[in-house]
Scaffold this motif. Structure first.
Motif, PDB file in Angstrom:
ATOM      1  N   SER A 272       0.975  -1.265   0.069  1.00  0.00           N
ATOM      2  CA  SER A 272      -0.019  -0.102   0.048  1.00  0.00           C
ATOM      3  C   SER A 272       0.872   1.208  -0.212  1.00  0.00           C
ATOM      4  N   TYR A 273       0.354   2.229  -0.735  1.00  0.00           N
ATOM      5  CA  TYR A 273       0.954   3.550  -0.657  1.00  0.00           C
ATOM      6  C   TYR A 273       0.101   4.364   0.274  1.00  0.00           C
ATOM      7  N   LEU A 274       0.784   5.414   0.961  1.00  0.00           N
ATOM      8  CA  LEU A 274       0.232   5.872   1.986  1.00  0.00           C
ATOM      9  C   LEU A 274       0.727   7.360   2.290  1.00  0.00           C
ATOM     10  N   ASP A 275      -0.263   8.443   2.257  1.00  0.00           N
ATOM     11  CA  ASP A 275       0.073   9.536   2.865  1.00  0.00           C
ATOM     12  C   ASP A 275      -0.395   9.751   4.282  1.00  0.00           C
ATOM     13  N   PHE A 276       0.523  10.046   5.051  1.00  0.00           N
ATOM     14  CA  PHE A 276       0.271  10.179   6.575  1.00  0.00           C
ATOM     15  C   PHE A 276       1.068  11.094   7.362  1.00  0.00           C
ATOM     16  N   ILE A 277       0.603  11.332   8.532  1.00  0.00           N
ATOM     17  CA  ILE A 277       1.393  12.151   9.597  1.00  0.00           C
ATOM     18  C   ILE A 277       1.275  11.575  10.834  1.00  0.00           C
ATOM     19  N   TYR A 278       2.500  11.775  11.600  1.00  0.00           N
ATOM     20  CA  TYR A 278       2.579  11.140  12.912  1.00  0.00           C
ATOM     21  C   TYR A 278       2.686  12.624  13.926  1.00  0.00           C
ATOM     22  N   GLN A 279       1.820  12.774  14.634  1.00  0.00           N
ATOM     23  CA  GLN A 279       1.666  14.012  15.383  1.00  0.00           C
ATOM     24  C   GLN A 279       1.921  13.578  17.064  1.00  0.00           C
ATOM     25  N   PRO A 280       2.855  14.251  17.590  1.00  0.00           N
ATOM     26  CA  PRO A 280       2.881  13.923  18.968  1.00  0.00           C
ATOM     27  C   PRO A 280       1.779  14.404  19.934  1.00  0.00           C
ATOM     28  N   ILE A 281       1.654  13.613  20.811  1.00  0.00           N
ATOM     29  CA  ILE A 281       0.598  13.998  21.880  1.00  0.00           C
ATOM     30  C   ILE A 281       1.201  14.307  23.171  1.00  0.00           C
ATOM     31  N   ARG A 282       0.888  15.364  23.862  1.00  0.00           N
ATOM     32  CA  ARG A 282       1.536  16.050  24.958  1.00  0.00           C
ATOM     33  C   ARG A 282       0.664  15.980  26.234  1.00  0.00           C
ATOM     34  N   ASP A 283       1.208  15.839  27.112  1.00  0.00           N
ATOM     35  CA  ASP A 283       0.224  15.887  28.588  1.00  0.00           C
ATOM     36  C   ASP A 283       0.394  17.259  28.883  1.00  0.00           C
ATOM     37  N   ASP A 284      -0.148  17.673  30.193  1.00  0.00           N
ATOM     38  CA  ASP A 284      -0.555  18.938  30.792  1.00  0.00           C
ATOM     39  C   ASP A 284       0.975  19.871  30.782  1.00  0.00           C
ATOM     40  N   SER A 285       2.079  18.835  31.249  1.00  0.00           N
ATOM     41  CA  SER A 285       3.410  19.563  31.325  1.00  0.00           C
ATOM     42  C   SER A 285       4.119  19.735  30.013  1.00  0.00           C
ATOM     43  N   GLY A 286       3.387  19.445  28.867  1.00  0.00           N
ATOM     44  CA  GLY A 286       4.146  19.588  27.515  1.00  0.00           C
ATOM     45  C   GLY A 286       4.841  18.407  27.214  1.00  0.00           C
ATOM     46  N   SER A 287       5.148  17.339  28.134  1.00  0.00           N
ATOM     47  CA  SER A 287       5.936  15.879  27.719  1.00  0.00           C
ATOM     48  C   SER A 287       5.090  15.292  26.690  1.00  0.00           C
ATOM     49  N   VAL A 288       5.718  14.385  25.779  1.00  0.00           N
ATOM     50  CA  VAL A 288       5.176  13.776  24.692  1.00  0.00           C
ATOM     51  C   VAL A 288       5.132  12.365  25.499  1.00  0.00           C
ATOM     52  N   VAL A 289       3.599  11.973  25.365  1.00  0.00           N
ATOM     53  CA  VAL A 289       3.063  10.829  25.930  1.00  0.00           C
ATOM     54  C   VAL A 289       2.481   9.926  24.983  1.00  0.00           C
ATOM     55  N   GLY A 290       2.622  10.208  23.364  1.00  0.00           N
ATOM     56  CA  GLY A 290       1.961   9.423  22.648  1.00  0.00           C
ATOM     57  C   GLY A 290       2.032  10.097  21.210  1.00  0.00           C
ATOM     58  N   ILE A 291       1.369   9.322  20.178  1.00  0.00           N
ATOM     59  CA  ILE A 291       1.436   9.755  18.912  1.00  0.00           C
ATOM     60  C   ILE A 291       0.156   9.437  18.312  1.00  0.00           C
ATOM     61  N   PHE A 292      -0.312  10.521  17.561  1.00  0.00           N
ATOM     62  CA  PHE A 292      -1.678  10.543  16.824  1.00  0.00           C
ATOM     63  C   PHE A 292      -1.394  10.092  15.359  1.00  0.00           C
ATOM     64  N   VAL A 293      -1.781   9.032  14.710  1.00  0.00           N
ATOM     65  CA  VAL A 293      -1.645   8.585  13.397  1.00  0.00           C
ATOM     66  C   VAL A 293      -2.929   8.988  12.663  1.00  0.00           C
ATOM     67  N   GLN A 294      -2.716   9.744  11.363  1.00  0.00           N
ATOM     68  CA  GLN A 294      -3.565   9.945  10.604  1.00  0.00           C
ATOM     69  C   GLN A 294      -3.036   9.947   9.017  1.00  0.00           C
ATOM     70  N   GLY A 295      -4.073   9.239   8.124  1.00  0.00           N
ATOM     71  CA  GLY A 295      -3.284   9.461   6.815  1.00  0.00           C
ATOM     72  C   GLY A 295      -4.687   8.773   6.061  1.00  0.00           C
ATOM     73  N   PHE A 296      -4.264   8.647   4.679  1.00  0.00           N
ATOM     74  CA  PHE A 296      -4.935   7.833   3.674  1.00  0.00           C
ATOM     75  C   PHE A 296      -3.984   7.039   2.687  1.00  0.00           C
ATOM     76  N   ASP A 297      -4.905   5.919   2.435  1.00  0.00           N
ATOM     77  CA  ASP A 297      -4.312   5.085   1.496  1.00  0.00           C
ATOM     78  C   ASP A 297      -4.384   5.690  -0.038  1.00  0.00           C
ATOM     79  N   VAL A 298      -3.466   5.994  -0.812  1.00  0.00           N
ATOM     80  CA  VAL A 298      -3.375   6.467  -1.890  1.00  0.00           C
ATOM     81  C   VAL A 298      -2.543   5.643  -2.900  1.00  0.00           C
ATOM     82  N   SER A 299      -2.879   4.424  -2.701  1.00  0.00           N
ATOM     83  CA  SER A 299      -2.294   3.367  -3.603  1.00  0.00           C
ATOM     84  C   SER A 299      -2.848   3.613  -5.096  1.00  0.00           C
ATOM     85  N   ASP A 300      -4.370   3.677  -5.371  1.00  0.00           N
ATOM     86  CA  ASP A 300      -4.893   4.022  -6.519  1.00  0.00           C
ATOM     87  C   ASP A 300      -4.237   5.153  -7.110  1.00  0.00           C
TER      88      ASP A 300
END
Length: 506
Positions: A272-300
């Motif tokens: 599969s060919y993908l367009d995507f972004i990995y966006q950091p998720i931060r807590d109240d102190s500004g520390s990275v605690v996770g990652i939000f993944v969002q994208g589209f399958d652009v194979s066609d």
């Protein structure tokens, strides 16, 4: 003296407490209860409850508010299971069976649900502490209806004053937030692109939608890290990308990135060919605690663009070859015709022959053409009864079709000028066959009969040179031109499975 925390003292305290308590398993079945709880819910024997689902035993009756009461109670249990944190219900109207006739009595309760965990931190039970506040709540309502604010205030003070009121407000706010959260989760799950929420430095799946599961070949993702669920993506660089986002806090965006997921049944991986972004998720102190993944399958889109690029390259290649062919035809025709008029006629007829074959190939989107169709195109101007075609259907690659189109044009032109088709009684027989299906070879015989006496030419003209060069160079075949007294004969043989790499160059 026993230690206060021993199992014996805890069990005894649980059983003897005047406050109602009960334990539920994670699948919401009764695991235990004290005597005060049994009295509160009107059950005489523990056997009537142990092991049974709570919502099978207590359904909240058949009143209009019953479904909402069940939903509110279930939501509180599920919140404890999901978060591992206690949850409180300030006030819930939940009807209970009141007698043998199956009738239900409205009761009002205040409840606290607390998770009970083992030494490994796993939630094993839910402890419920319940208070029946029915009488106080009904009395409070009656006082309010009688417009006796002093009594209402006194009852508020007895059952907690403004604390209960604030608890109700918080409960309603939580309910609204839960509804909004459910809507957001529903939108998340139905998003047209793929989305996922990863937590911690190991990128553990917390949430993902159906589109993400489809990209991941419907693997089991819940609670696993990306590497555990999709080990093959480490060597493709995706774990390194996630690590970089988590460590630096800088988002990463990928475009037209190829990902290969192994098939459960084996074989070639799913690409599969993908367009995507990995966006950091931060807590109240500004520390990275996770990652939000969002994208589209652009194979066609990617594959379509690749096909278009290949088609343009193929078109450029064909145009160059066609121009080279036209140039060669022009030069060779000019050498054979000093007179401008005869040059123009001969040159034009050869271009028309080339155009005929191009038309056939265009109809099949340049997949190829059938041998019989090419022969019919080049002999169509002659009486169909004078040109006899005999042979099976033979699909030809574009390169072979173009070469044979020019060859048959030269043979038909020579037959019309000097051979069998120059005489009213003359005929042309064209027979062909395919031998050796494992390594197919086409053999074709062009045989003329009934024409004027055959004269062996004293020089090799352009037509003869074109026929010999195309067959030997472009088709890797052999040709034998024979000028017999009975009529001219051309025997042609060449392999059919050479592929598209051979293009005509005249």
């Amino acid at each position: 003296m026993h230690e206060i925390g021993s199992d014996i003292d805890l069990a005894a305290a649980f059983a003897a407490s005047p406050n109602p308590y009960m334990l539920l398993t994670p699948d919401l079945r009764y695991a235990g209860m004290n005597q005060a709880y049994m009295q509160a819910v009107g059950v005489a024997k523990r056997e009537d409850l142990i092991g049974k689902p709570i919502f099978d035993v207590f359904t909240a009756g058949d009143g209009a508010e019953a479904p909402e009461s069940v939903r509110l109670l279930r939501a509180s249990f599920e919140k404890v299971l999901d978060t591992g944190q206690p949850d409180h219900i300030a006030l819930i109207r939940y009807a209970m069976p009141s007698g043998p006739d199956g009738a239900f009595e409205d009761r009002y309760w205040s409840a606290t649900h607390t998770p009970v965990k083992n030494s490994s931190g796993e939630l094993t039970y839910i402890l419920q502490h319940t208070s029946d506040v029915t009488e106080l709540e009904l009395l409070r309502r009656q006082a309010g209806a009688a417009e006796r604010p002093f009594v209402v205030s006194a009852l508020d003070a007895i059952i907690g004053g403004d604390l209960l009121k604030r608890a109700r407000i918080v409960q309603e706010d939580n309910r609204r937030l839960e509804i909004e959260r459910s809507r957001l989760v529903e939108m998340f799950m139905q998003a047209p692109g793929f989305v996922a929420v990863l937590s911690g430095p190991n990128h553990q799946f917390q949430l993902f939608n159906e589109a993400y599961r489809r990209i991941a070949a419907y693997r089991d993702l819940k609670g696993k890290t990306v590497e555990e669920a999709l080990p093959e993506v480490r060597d493709q660089g995706f774990i390194d990308m996630l690590d970089s986002v988590y460590q630096t806090g800088e988002p990463f965006q990928g475009r037209n990135v190829l990902v290969q997921i192994a098939r459960p049944e084996g074989g070639a991986p799913i690409e599969s060919y993908l367009d995507f972004i990995y966006q950091p998720i931060r807590d109240d102190s500004g520390s990275v605690v996770g990652i939000f993944v969002q994208g589209f399958d652009v194979s066609d889109a990617v594959l379509s663009a690749e096909r278009q690029r290949l088609m343009i390259d193929e078109l450029n290649h064909r145009v160059k070859n066609t121009l080279a062919t036209v140039q060669s035809i022009a030069m060779q025709t000019a050498r054979s015709h000093q007179d401008p008029q005869t040059f123009a006629e001969s040159f034009q007829s050869r271009l028309v022959a080339l155009s005929h074959t191009h038309d056939l190939l265009t109809r099949s989107h340049w997949e190829g053409a059938d041998l019989r169709d090419i022969l019919q195109h080049e002999t169509v101007v002659h009486d169909e009864h004078r040109v006899v075609l005999n042979g099976p259907a033979v699909p030809l690659e574009p390169a072979a079709a173009l070469s044979l189109g020019m060859i048959f044009h030269e043979l038909a032109t020579n037959a019309a000028k000097y051979g069998a088709l120059a005489h009213e009684q003359g005929r042309v027989f064209i027979d062909w066959s395919v031998a050796n299906q494992n390594d197919r070879t086409l053999t074709l015989v062009w045989r003329e009969e009934g024409g004027p006496p055959v004269v062996v030419p004293d020089r090799r003209g352009f037509g003869t040179r074109l026929i010999e060069r195309n067959i030997r160079h472009d088709l890797a075949g052999v040709v034998n031109l024979r000028y017999l007294t009975s009529g001219f004969t051309a025997e042609i043989s060449f392999p059919l499975d050479r592929g598209r790499q051979f293009e005509p160059t005249a």
